[in-house]
Design an enzyme around this catalytic site. Structure first.
Site, short mmCIF file in Angstrom:
data_model
loop_
_atom_site.label_atom_id
_atom_site.label_comp_id
_atom_site.label_asym_id
_atom_site.label_seq_id
_atom_site.Cartn_x
_atom_site.Cartn_y
_atom_site.Cartn_z
N ALA A 63 28.00 34.03 33.69
CA ALA A 63 26.97 33.95 32.66
C ALA A 63 27.06 35.13 31.70
O ALA A 63 27.46 36.23 32.08
CB ALA A 63 25.58 33.91 33.30
N GLY A 118 30.31 33.30 38.40
CA GLY A 118 30.00 31.92 38.08
C GLY A 118 31.22 31.13 37.66
O GLY A 118 31.27 29.91 37.84
N GLU A 121 32.62 29.89 40.77
CA GLU A 121 31.76 28.82 41.29
C GLU A 121 32.04 27.50 40.56
O GLU A 121 32.02 26.44 41.19
CB GLU A 121 30.29 29.22 41.14
CG GLU A 121 29.89 30.34 42.10
CD GLU A 121 28.42 30.67 42.06
OE1 GLU A 121 27.72 30.46 43.05
OE2 GLU A 121 27.96 31.16 41.00
N GLU A 141 29.44 39.54 42.85
CA GLU A 141 27.98 39.68 42.77
C GLU A 141 27.41 40.74 43.70
O GLU A 141 26.46 41.44 43.36
CB GLU A 141 27.30 38.33 43.05
CG GLU A 141 27.43 37.31 41.93
CD GLU A 141 28.70 36.48 42.01
OE1 GLU A 141 28.81 35.49 41.29
OE2 GLU A 141 29.59 36.84 42.82
#
Length: 267
Positions: A63, A118, A121, A141
């Site tokens: 993000a 992300g 992911e 993270e």
């Protein structure tokens, strides 16, 4: 526009193109990506989807930090709302979870560079992953005192042996493309200038098969893996029966007898 999209024959190519921010995606970008994936699922011309990043340095780094500050609305209240409403109120993480979109057409990730947070992911939710020399993979993270919020740890545990997955998740350290190939995170490692052609060739190979059969295989793989043999065989037999009555099944048998390539229509 950060989400570039085009259809080549029966393959949809989606490119993440936000290079100034290392292909980090804003809420608007993620919503656009989700809408594009739904459109691909509903478009009968599309049989396979290839997801890649623009440039030669980054696939996606998650993000955009410009929009990842603490939201004004509490998590409990916002998590009870739709993904879109939660995102508008500052909670963007669920937009990386594609499971609610029910995209049954195969997704291929062509990882052209850094695939982190992300971004990993997203790649983990693809059915197949290829990478270019120099690509890296990681879930950093934990270094920021948080965790992958869209199932990154769980997806990684399904993709590679648990010891490798836990090492990546607990240390936050990235791994090389060579290591990703060794542990099975990717299916192929190719020179950077051959990545897209390799991904498209793989997509075209899949697209040449019966479209409904391909989607059935993906749907069974995702929806029945947790079932007992008795139950998943029942589901497999049900899908087999549905496909047996399709026009493509008949075309495949006729083409085999006539010793020619089948002409599937997805019907």
């Amino acid at each position: 526009m950060a989400i570039q999209f085009k259809i080549i024959d029966h393959v949809a190519l989606i490119m993440l193109d936000a290079q100034p921010s290392k292909n980090a995606l804003t809420v608007s970008d993620l919503m656009h990506l989700r809408k594009t994936l739904v459109a691909c699922q509903d478009d009968e011309q599309v049989r396979v989807i290839v997801l890649t990043g623009a440039g030669n340095r980054v696939f996606c780094c998650g993000a955009s930090h410009k929009e990842s500050l603490l939201p004004a609305v509490g998590h409990v209240a916002s998590s009870m709302k739709s993904r879109e409403t939660e995102a508008e109120e500052g909670g963007y993480t669920r937009l990386f979870d594609l499971s609610d979109l029910e995209v049954w057409k195969p997704l291929i990730a062509a990882v052209n560079g850094a695939c982190l947070g992300g971004g990993l992911e997203l790649a983990l939710q693809c059915d197949l992953r290829l990478a270019a020399q120099g690509a890296t993979f990681g879930l950093p993270e934990v270094r920021d005192a948080t965790i992958p919020a869209a199932g990154g740890v769980q997806y990684l545990l399904r993709a590679v042996p648990s010891a490798y997955a836990m090492k990546m998740a607990l240390t936050g350290e990235p791994i090389s493309a060579q290591e990703a190939l060794r542990i099975g995170l990717i299916v192929d490692l190719v020179p950077r200038d051959q990545l897209l052609s390799a991904a498209m060739s793989l997509a075209e190979c899949i697209a040449a098969n019966g479209p409904l059969a391909v989607q059935s295989i993906k749907r069974l793989a995702l929806q029945t893996a947790h079932l007992t043999p008795r139950d998943f065989v029942t589901q497999a037999h049900l899908h087999w029966g549905l496909l047996r009555d399709s026009k493509d099944y008949a075309e495949g048998r006729v083409a085999s007898v006539e010793q020619r390539a089948p002409k599937y229509t997805g019907a």
